[in-house]
Design a protein around this motif. Structure first.
Motif, PDB file in Angstrom:
ATOM      1  N   GLU A   1       7.690  31.913 110.165  1.00  0.00           N
ATOM      2  CA  GLU A   1       7.437  31.369 108.835  1.00  0.00           C
ATOM      3  C   GLU A   1       8.310  30.128 108.675  1.00  0.00           C
ATOM      4  O   GLU A   1       9.540  30.229 108.573  1.00  0.00           O
ATOM      5  N   THR A   2       7.706  28.952 108.687  1.00  0.00           N
ATOM      6  CA  THR A   2       8.483  27.717 108.671  1.00  0.00           C
ATOM      7  C   THR A   2       8.842  27.243 107.258  1.00  0.00           C
ATOM      8  O   THR A   2       9.740  26.417 107.105  1.00  0.00           O
ATOM      9  N   GLU A   3       8.186  27.763 106.251  1.00  0.00           N
ATOM     10  CA  GLU A   3       8.556  27.412 104.878  1.00  0.00           C
ATOM     11  C   GLU A   3       9.935  27.999 104.573  1.00  0.00           C
ATOM     12  O   GLU A   3      10.159  29.206 104.692  1.00  0.00           O
ATOM     13  N   GLY A   4      10.894  27.130 104.244  1.00  0.00           N
ATOM     14  CA  GLY A   4      12.240  27.590 103.948  1.00  0.00           C
ATOM     15  C   GLY A   4      13.069  27.938 105.159  1.00  0.00           C
ATOM     16  O   GLY A   4      14.137  28.551 105.031  1.00  0.00           O
ATOM     17  N   ILE A   5      12.627  27.530 106.359  1.00  0.00           N
ATOM     18  CA  ILE A   5      13.334  27.940 107.572  1.00  0.00           C
ATOM     19  C   ILE A   5      14.706  27.283 107.690  1.00  0.00           C
ATOM     20  O   ILE A   5      15.651  27.883 108.218  1.00  0.00           O
ATOM     21  N   ALA A   6      14.868  26.062 107.203  1.00  0.00           N
ATOM     22  CA  ALA A   6      16.181  25.424 107.259  1.00  0.00           C
ATOM     23  C   ALA A   6      17.195  26.216 106.434  1.00  0.00           C
ATOM     24  O   ALA A   6      18.338  26.432 106.858  1.00  0.00           O
ATOM     25  N   GLU A   7      16.788  26.667 105.264  1.00  0.00           N
ATOM     26  CA  GLU A   7      17.669  27.480 104.433  1.00  0.00           C
ATOM     27  C   GLU A   7      17.973  28.813 105.116  1.00  0.00           C
ATOM     28  O   GLU A   7      19.117  29.303 105.054  1.00  0.00           O
ATOM     29  N   ARG A   8      16.958  29.384 105.766  1.00  0.00           N
ATOM     30  CA  ARG A   8      17.173  30.663 106.477  1.00  0.00           C
ATOM     31  C   ARG A   8      18.183  30.487 107.600  1.00  0.00           C
ATOM     32  O   ARG A   8      19.103  31.303 107.751  1.00  0.00           O
ATOM     33  N   TYR A   9      18.040  29.418 108.371  1.00  0.00           N
ATOM     34  CA  TYR A   9      18.954  29.198 109.486  1.00  0.00           C
ATOM     35  C   TYR A   9      20.359  28.851 108.995  1.00  0.00           C
ATOM     36  O   TYR A   9      21.361  29.254 109.604  1.00  0.00           O
ATOM     37  N   ALA A  10      20.457  28.111 107.905  1.00  0.00           N
ATOM     38  CA  ALA A  10      21.775  27.809 107.340  1.00  0.00           C
ATOM     39  C   ALA A  10      22.487  29.095 106.935  1.00  0.00           C
ATOM     40  O   ALA A  10      23.697  29.260 107.165  1.00  0.00           O
ATOM     41  N   ASP A  11      21.750  30.026 106.353  1.00  0.00           N
ATOM     42  CA  ASP A  11      22.339  31.294 105.939  1.00  0.00           C
ATOM     43  C   ASP A  11      22.805  32.105 107.136  1.00  0.00           C
ATOM     44  O   ASP A  11      23.919  32.663 107.125  1.00  0.00           O
ATOM     45  N   ILE A  12      21.993  32.156 108.184  1.00  0.00           N
ATOM     46  CA  ILE A  12      22.389  32.894 109.397  1.00  0.00           C
ATOM     47  C   ILE A  12      23.671  32.311 109.968  1.00  0.00           C
ATOM     48  O   ILE A  12      24.623  33.044 110.304  1.00  0.00           O
ATOM     49  N   LEU A  13      23.727  31.007 110.098  1.00  0.00           N
ATOM     50  CA  LEU A  13      24.896  30.368 110.706  1.00  0.00           C
ATOM     51  C   LEU A  13      26.134  30.534 109.838  1.00  0.00           C
ATOM     52  O   LEU A  13      27.238  30.773 110.366  1.00  0.00           O
ATOM     53  N   ASN A  14      26.000  30.417 108.536  1.00  0.00           N
ATOM     54  CA  ASN A  14      27.168  30.601 107.671  1.00  0.00           C
ATOM     55  C   ASN A  14      27.668  32.037 107.707  1.00  0.00           C
ATOM     56  O   ASN A  14      28.885  32.276 107.606  1.00  0.00           O
TER      57      ASN A  14
END
Length: 370
Positions: A213-226
């Motif tokens: 699911e690419t919608e909102g994926i940048a936010e998802r990845y930022a959360d994982i990394l943080n």
């Protein structure tokens, strides 16, 4: 700059010398045992760190000389992650990698006996005995594992889909970072192709085909990394290298950083960002405006590892000036755009050309920052 990332820095991998290539071939063919291969690797790494110091670098890596791949070698030694053969490789411009992929077959865990810990301690001890350089060690980011998962490659009896792996993946990386820190690591890098692919409509379409699911994926990845970085020791520097694909001097992703810049540079709590800027495929420097003023550093990858042609130092200095219009000069540094051999095959240039580029990075950084 007395702490990493340094004004003149490196991404990680170097071309494998001929002697090491021969040893790895003989080992694969069954004509050299593991002990013999280790002797060849140790000798090649000892020679490499001497050359890194001779070139004027303050950090040193082991060149990733013990790896075949920049990412699969690490993933394959995580509990619950298998490296499997697919019916296709990763498609670069005109060439594919070997047909390998990741599969989740059990709960994801980091075991402290992971061989990369010993690889780091060997580098640590070697540098302590010899050049005194700061050991830098790179592993693939957790987002890479998520982004590269193919449909049907998560065992349903273990995890109910992609989102279900996140908690264990985050904990595995927190445990890995803690293990490296205990072993003495103070400069780690999480190599990451995912962010660059999020800048490419072509790669986003491929991701959707893989069920992402690419919608909102940048936010998802930022959360994982943080979540991975939360609570890391203050004296541990963790950077990332955002890679656009690096296999036999070819590439994958095109597109400027604008779609992900705010999440990547402002939201994700890395200490530094190695960004590829060696071609117009990376777009302009405008996205650097999202770098918050403070201690974060962007390391400009302005010197290409794709070929042996020497860049004009004046052109590199001009581009640093252009970048400084969007981020403070004191928060910038310089490096090659990527490693010289993200896989054991290496890029298409000679070792002499490789070292000429490293010396150029060191000289230019000295001219710009002193």
């Amino acid at each position: 700059m007395t702490t990493p990332p340094f004004r003149a820095d490196i991404v990680g991998s170097f071309l494998r010398p001929d002697g090491l290539k021969t040893a790895r071939r003989l080992h694969a063919e069954g004509d050299l045992d593991a002990a013999g291969l280790r002797i060849a690797e140790d000798a090649a790494i000892a020679d490499l760190v001497a050359k890194e110091a001779e070139a004027g670098l303050r950090p040193a890596t082991d060149g990733e000389f013990r790896r075949s791949w920049w990412h699969f070698d690490f993933f394959g030694f995580l509990d619950g992650v298998d490296i499997v053969e697919l019916d296709h490789g990763i498609q670069f411009q005109g060439v594919q990698t070997k047909p390998r992929g990741v599969e989740i077959s059990a709960p994801i865990r980091f075991d402290p006996s992971h061989p990369f810990i010993e690889h780091f301690t060997h580098l640590r001890d070697l540098l302590a005995r010899t050049t005194g350089a700061t050991p830098k060690f790179s592993i693939p980011a957790p987002t890479v594992l998520d982004f590269r998962l193919e449909p049907g490659h998560i065992l349903s009896s273990v995890y109910d889909g992609r989102d279900a792996i996140v908690d264990d993946l985050v904990q595995a990386y927190r445990d890995a970072i803690a293990a490296f820190y205990t072993a003495g690591a103070r400069y780690l890098q999480l190599d990451d192709t995912a962010w660059a692919y999020l800048c490419s409509e072509t790669e986003l379409a491929k991701a959707r085909e893989r069920g992402i699911e690419t919608e909102g994926i940048a936010e998802r990845y930022a959360d994982i990394l943080n979540r991975v970085l939360d609570g890391k020791p203050d004296d541990l520097v963790v950077t990332t290298h955002v890679c656009r694909g690096n296999f036999r001097s070819t590439w994958i992703s095109s597109g400027g950083y604008e779609p992900v810049a705010e999440q990547l540079l402002d939201v994700v709590q890395y200490d530094g960002y190695f960004l590829e800027y060696d071609s117009d495929r990376a777009g302009g420097f405008e996205p650097l405006r999202f770098l918050p003023k403070g201690d974060k550093t962007v390391v400009l990858g302005l010197v290409t590892t794709k070929n042996g042609e020497r860049e004009n130092p004046d052109d590199i200095k001009r581009r640093i000036d252009e970048a400084a219009a969007f981020a403070p000069l004191e928060q910038l540094a310089l490096s090659p755009q990527c490693g010289f051999a993200s896989t054991e095959e290496g890029n298409v240039l000679s070792e002499d050309e490789q070292w000429a580029k490293i010396r150029s990075v060191v000289d230019i950084a000295a001219d710009v920052w002193g």
